[in-house]
Design a protein around this motif. Structure first.
Motif, PDB file in Angstrom:
ATOM      1  N   LEU A  82       0.824  -1.205   0.000  1.00 33.66           N
ATOM      2  CA  LEU A  82       0.000   0.000   0.000  1.00 33.66           C
ATOM      3  C   LEU A  82       0.857   1.253   0.000  1.00 33.66           C
ATOM      4  N   THR A  83       1.942   1.218   0.761  1.00 36.79           N
ATOM      5  CA  THR A  83       2.853   2.361   0.776  1.00 36.79           C
ATOM      6  C   THR A  83       3.434   2.600  -0.614  1.00 36.79           C
ATOM      7  N   THR A  84       3.867   1.532  -1.266  1.00 37.53           N
ATOM      8  CA  THR A  84       4.406   1.655  -2.618  1.00 37.53           C
ATOM      9  C   THR A  84       3.357   2.204  -3.575  1.00 37.53           C
ATOM     10  N   SER A  85       2.149   1.671  -3.497  1.00 35.26           N
ATOM     11  CA  SER A  85       1.062   2.113  -4.368  1.00 35.26           C
ATOM     12  C   SER A  85       0.757   3.594  -4.166  1.00 35.26           C
ATOM     13  N   CYS A  86       0.707   4.024  -2.916  1.00 37.96           N
ATOM     14  CA  CYS A  86       0.400   5.426  -2.616  1.00 37.96           C
ATOM     15  C   CYS A  86       1.507   6.359  -3.109  1.00 37.96           C
ATOM     16  N   LEU A  87       2.757   5.928  -2.955  1.00 39.13           N
ATOM     17  CA  LEU A  87       3.871   6.750  -3.428  1.00 39.13           C
ATOM     18  C   LEU A  87       3.873   6.849  -4.957  1.00 39.13           C
ATOM     19  N   LEU A  88       3.618   5.731  -5.626  1.00 41.35           N
ATOM     20  CA  LEU A  88       3.626   5.726  -7.087  1.00 41.35           C
ATOM     21  C   LEU A  88       2.480   6.550  -7.659  1.00 41.35           C
ATOM     22  N   GLY A  89       1.319   6.498  -7.003  1.00 39.07           N
ATOM     23  CA  GLY A  89       0.144   7.206  -7.510  1.00 39.07           C
ATOM     24  C   GLY A  89      -0.107   8.550  -6.861  1.00 39.07           C
ATOM     25  N   ASP A  90       0.774   8.934  -5.923  1.00 38.57           N
ATOM     26  CA  ASP A  90       0.602  10.184  -5.174  1.00 38.57           C
ATOM     27  C   ASP A  90      -0.775  10.218  -4.510  1.00 38.57           C
ATOM     28  N   ASN A  91      -1.127   9.109  -3.863  1.00 35.96           N
ATOM     29  CA  ASN A  91      -2.415   8.991  -3.193  1.00 35.96           C
ATOM     30  C   ASN A  91      -2.223   8.851  -1.689  1.00 35.96           C
ATOM     31  N   ASN A  92      -3.298   9.080  -0.948  1.00 32.49           N
ATOM     32  CA  ASN A  92      -3.285   8.835   0.498  1.00 32.49           C
ATOM     33  C   ASN A  92      -3.635   7.369   0.763  1.00 32.49           C
ATOM     34  N   TYR A  93      -3.348   6.924   1.962  1.00 31.34           N
ATOM     35  CA  TYR A  93      -3.634   5.536   2.314  1.00 31.34           C
ATOM     36  C   TYR A  93      -5.142   5.255   2.277  1.00 31.34           C
ATOM     37  N   PRO A  94      -5.554   4.109   1.695  1.00 35.05           N
ATOM     38  CA  PRO A  94      -6.970   3.739   1.666  1.00 35.05           C
ATOM     39  C   PRO A  94      -7.355   2.758   2.780  1.00 35.05           C
ATOM     40  N   ALA A  95      -6.389   2.346   3.598  1.00 35.54           N
ATOM     41  CA  ALA A  95      -6.627   1.333   4.621  1.00 35.54           C
ATOM     42  C   ALA A  95      -5.820   1.701   5.855  1.00 35.54           C
ATOM     43  N   GLU A  96      -5.813   0.813   6.851  1.00 34.68           N
ATOM     44  CA  GLU A  96      -5.085   1.090   8.076  1.00 34.68           C
ATOM     45  C   GLU A  96      -4.065  -0.010   8.358  1.00 34.68           C
ATOM     46  N   GLY A  97      -3.022   0.380   9.083  1.00 36.87           N
ATOM     47  CA  GLY A  97      -1.982  -0.578   9.423  1.00 36.87           C
ATOM     48  C   GLY A  97      -1.573  -0.435  10.869  1.00 36.87           C
ATOM     49  N   TYR A  98      -1.346  -1.586  11.527  1.00 35.96           N
ATOM     50  CA  TYR A  98      -0.937  -1.609  12.930  1.00 35.96           C
ATOM     51  C   TYR A  98       0.253  -2.546  13.092  1.00 35.96           C
ATOM     52  N   THR A  99       1.139  -2.202  14.015  1.00 36.17           N
ATOM     53  CA  THR A  99       2.207  -3.130  14.361  1.00 36.17           C
ATOM     54  C   THR A  99       1.624  -4.255  15.206  1.00 36.17           C
ATOM     55  N   GLU A 100       1.967  -5.489  14.874  1.00 37.47           N
ATOM     56  CA  GLU A 100       1.527  -6.650  15.664  1.00 37.47           C
ATOM     57  C   GLU A 100       2.539  -6.984  16.749  1.00 37.47           C
ATOM     58  N   THR A 101       3.778  -6.641  16.496  1.00 37.29           N
ATOM     59  CA  THR A 101       4.867  -6.845  17.448  1.00 37.29           C
ATOM     60  C   THR A 101       5.713  -5.571  17.441  1.00 37.29           C
ATOM     61  N   GLU A 102       6.779  -5.559  18.216  1.00 35.22           N
ATOM     62  CA  GLU A 102       7.738  -4.468  18.079  1.00 35.22           C
ATOM     63  C   GLU A 102       8.325  -4.514  16.672  1.00 35.22           C
ATOM     64  N   VAL A 103       8.480  -3.367  16.068  1.00 33.87           N
ATOM     65  CA  VAL A 103       8.906  -3.293  14.670  1.00 33.87           C
ATOM     66  C   VAL A 103      10.121  -2.378  14.525  1.00 33.87           C
TER      67      VAL A 103
END
Length: 223
Positions: A82-103
């Motif tokens: 999604l990050t790649t898609s947003c950067l390539l298309g100059d778009n905002n995120y269409p979904a949400e993301g959470y860390t499941e563990t320490e990242v």
């Protein structure tokens, strides 16, 4: 530049003789996030390209009925589709993301990402190869959610690890299947009544591979 981390997780970058890649590595910021922290949300501006070093991030959408539907996990060595898609298309995120563990991850500023994409053949190939693979995984996952009975999808998920014990909650399984926790619990309790597994708090034990494979082979629920 955190050369040891690059060498360990993204050795091809270290091996590249491309001066632009050297600039990218110098500009990357090492970020460390705790578990259960929101990384992005619908409408958020995408301002960094993330390269995962360790941990897990889940990307998901929320259905109209409030159900969480898992899209994919971002693991060590991955980039976020999604990050790649947003950067390539100059778009905002269409979904949400959470860390499941320490990242831990390298965060590359968007302007550096675009410069490297324009000037480096190596980086273009890396970005699009990973984007293509991750997108194919998402499509495959959506197909698995939309086809088959709940029994078949649950059996496939239980068999996927190849282990007799699975340490996941009913809610986590429901998220992966794109259904409600109550639905998963009901089907698991029925499986348990057949003697196909044993339910414990936070885990599923003594999974009967032979019985679950028969569900997949039959293509229906007449067992």
């Amino acid at each position: 530049m955190n050369e040891k981390l690059w060498k360990l997780h993204f050795p091809a970058f270290i091996g590249s003789a491309d001066k632009v890649i050297k600039q990218l590595m110098d500009s990357a910021v090492l970020v460390n996030l705790p578990a259960r922290q929101q990384v992005f949300y619908p409408g958020k501006v995408c301002d960094h390209y993330l390269l995962m070093l360790s941990g897990s991030i889940k990307a998901q959408i929320i259905a109209e009925d409030g159900r969480e539907i898992l899209l994919y996990h971002v693991l060590a060595g991955d980039s976020c589709v999604l990050t790649t898609s947003c950067l390539l298309g100059d778009n905002n995120y269409p979904a949400e993301g959470y860390t499941e563990t320490e990242v831990s991850a390298f965060a590359v500023p968007a302007h550096i990402f675009h410069r490297c994409l324009e000037q480096s053949t190596f980086f273009r190939e890396f970005v699009f190869r990973n984007f293509s693979k991750r997108l194919a995984d998402v499509i495959k996952r959506m197909e698995s959610i939309s086809t088959g009975t709940v029994d078949q999808k649950l059996a496939k998920l239980l068999l996927a690890s190849g282990e007799k014990s699975l340490y996941k909650t009913h809610n986590e399984l429901a998220l992966e299947l794109g259904t409600a926790r109550e639905v998963v619990s009901r089907h698991l309790k029925r499986f348990e009544s057949y003697g196909w597994l044993i339910l414990s708090r936070g885990s599923i034990q003594n999974i009967n591979f032979e019985a679950l494979n028969k569900i997949l082979d039959s293509g229906n629920r007449q067992y």
